[in-house]
Write a protein that holds these residues in place. Structure first.
Motif, PDB file in Angstrom:
ATOM      1  N   GLY A   1      26.501 138.945  78.783  1.00  0.00           N
ATOM      2  CA  GLY A   1      26.709 138.022  79.684  1.00  0.00           C
ATOM      3  C   GLY A   1      26.890 139.008  81.236  1.00  0.00           C
ATOM      4  O   GLY A   1      27.589 139.996  81.010  1.00  0.00           O
ATOM      5  N   ILE A   2      26.248 138.261  82.164  1.00  0.00           N
ATOM      6  CA  ILE A   2      26.555 139.211  83.611  1.00  0.00           C
ATOM      7  C   ILE A   2      27.178 138.528  84.601  1.00  0.00           C
ATOM      8  O   ILE A   2      26.745 137.034  84.568  1.00  0.00           O
ATOM      9  N   ARG A   3      28.116 138.701  84.964  1.00  0.00           N
ATOM     10  CA  ARG A   3      29.110 138.053  86.017  1.00  0.00           C
ATOM     11  C   ARG A   3      28.670 138.365  87.461  1.00  0.00           C
ATOM     12  O   ARG A   3      28.167 139.400  87.686  1.00  0.00           O
ATOM     13  N   GLY A   4      28.899 137.591  88.276  1.00  0.00           N
ATOM     14  CA  GLY A   4      28.572 137.815  89.617  1.00  0.00           C
ATOM     15  C   GLY A   4      29.496 136.687  90.499  1.00  0.00           C
ATOM     16  O   GLY A   4      29.652 135.709  90.056  1.00  0.00           O
ATOM     17  N   ALA A   5      29.618 136.889  91.773  1.00  0.00           N
ATOM     18  CA  ALA A   5      30.250 136.202  92.648  1.00  0.00           C
ATOM     19  C   ALA A   5      29.784 136.120  93.966  1.00  0.00           C
ATOM     20  O   ALA A   5      29.611 137.584  94.480  1.00  0.00           O
ATOM     21  N   ILE A   6      29.862 135.452  95.027  1.00  0.00           N
ATOM     22  CA  ILE A   6      29.596 135.524  96.567  1.00  0.00           C
ATOM     23  C   ILE A   6      30.158 134.688  97.260  1.00  0.00           C
ATOM     24  O   ILE A   6      30.757 133.322  96.557  1.00  0.00           O
ATOM     25  N   THR A   7      30.642 135.007  98.456  1.00  0.00           N
ATOM     26  CA  THR A   7      31.607 133.894  99.354  1.00  0.00           C
ATOM     27  C   THR A   7      30.189 133.513 100.325  1.00  0.00           C
ATOM     28  O   THR A   7      29.681 134.227 100.806  1.00  0.00           O
ATOM     29  N   VAL A   8      30.780 132.193 100.806  1.00  0.00           N
ATOM     30  CA  VAL A   8      30.178 131.543 102.091  1.00  0.00           C
ATOM     31  C   VAL A   8      30.934 131.695 103.349  1.00  0.00           C
ATOM     32  O   VAL A   8      32.293 131.125 102.836  1.00  0.00           O
ATOM     33  N   GLU A   9      30.606 131.643 104.397  1.00  0.00           N
ATOM     34  CA  GLU A   9      31.444 131.549 105.428  1.00  0.00           C
ATOM     35  C   GLU A   9      31.552 129.924 105.806  1.00  0.00           C
ATOM     36  O   GLU A   9      32.672 129.498 106.117  1.00  0.00           O
ATOM     37  N   LYS A  10      30.709 129.346 105.688  1.00  0.00           N
ATOM     38  CA  LYS A  10      30.602 127.903 105.904  1.00  0.00           C
ATOM     39  C   LYS A  10      30.052 126.856 104.742  1.00  0.00           C
ATOM     40  O   LYS A  10      29.107 127.339 103.986  1.00  0.00           O
ATOM     41  N   ASP A  11      30.599 125.733 104.665  1.00  0.00           N
ATOM     42  CA  ASP A  11      30.329 124.730 103.677  1.00  0.00           C
ATOM     43  C   ASP A  11      29.026 124.124 103.909  1.00  0.00           C
ATOM     44  O   ASP A  11      29.232 123.030 104.356  1.00  0.00           O
TER      45      ASP A  11
END
Length: 120
Positions: A3-13
């Protein structure tokens, strides 16, 4: 299987930003872990309540070969004071690497989620 985890955020939807963020996250995970699309068994995405303009899986499906990967989207639990506009992924992969050799990837504001295991 690993299993490999990752995440990212966005400024605008918005769809464009969501697509670009998901694709960047997947490219970095694959590069850091020396994966090809054929190594991916499935991808499970979650997004916080404030990411509604596009499905993360739809963004992944636009990458070469990802149209054959089983993909799933879910909404992340709403927890008080949690990170906003965040997209997470769990990749189930075929890999000969040990779990300790796997490189989990957290980009943008998501870096603060798991500084103990993130190499980015």
């Amino acid at each position: 299987m690993r299993g490999i985890r990752g995440a990212i955020t966005v400024e605008k939807d918005n769809k464009t930003e969501i697509y670009e963020a998901v694709q960047e996250l997947l490219r970095v995970i694959m590069l850091k872990n020396e994966l090809t699309v054929d190594d991916i068994g499935a991808a499970i995405f979650s997004a916080t309540y404030d990411v509604t303009a596009a499905f993360p899986a739809a963004a992944a499906r636009c990458l070469p070969g990802w149209n054959l990967v089983p993909l799933f989207d879910a909404q992340q639990m709403a927890v008080d004071n949690s990170i906003e506009k965040c997209i997470r992924v769990l990749l189930l992969t075929d890999s000969s690497k040990k779990q300790s050799e796997i490189e989990h990837v957290y980009l943008g504001g998501a870096r603060k989620l798991r500084p103990d295991i993130s190499v980015i």
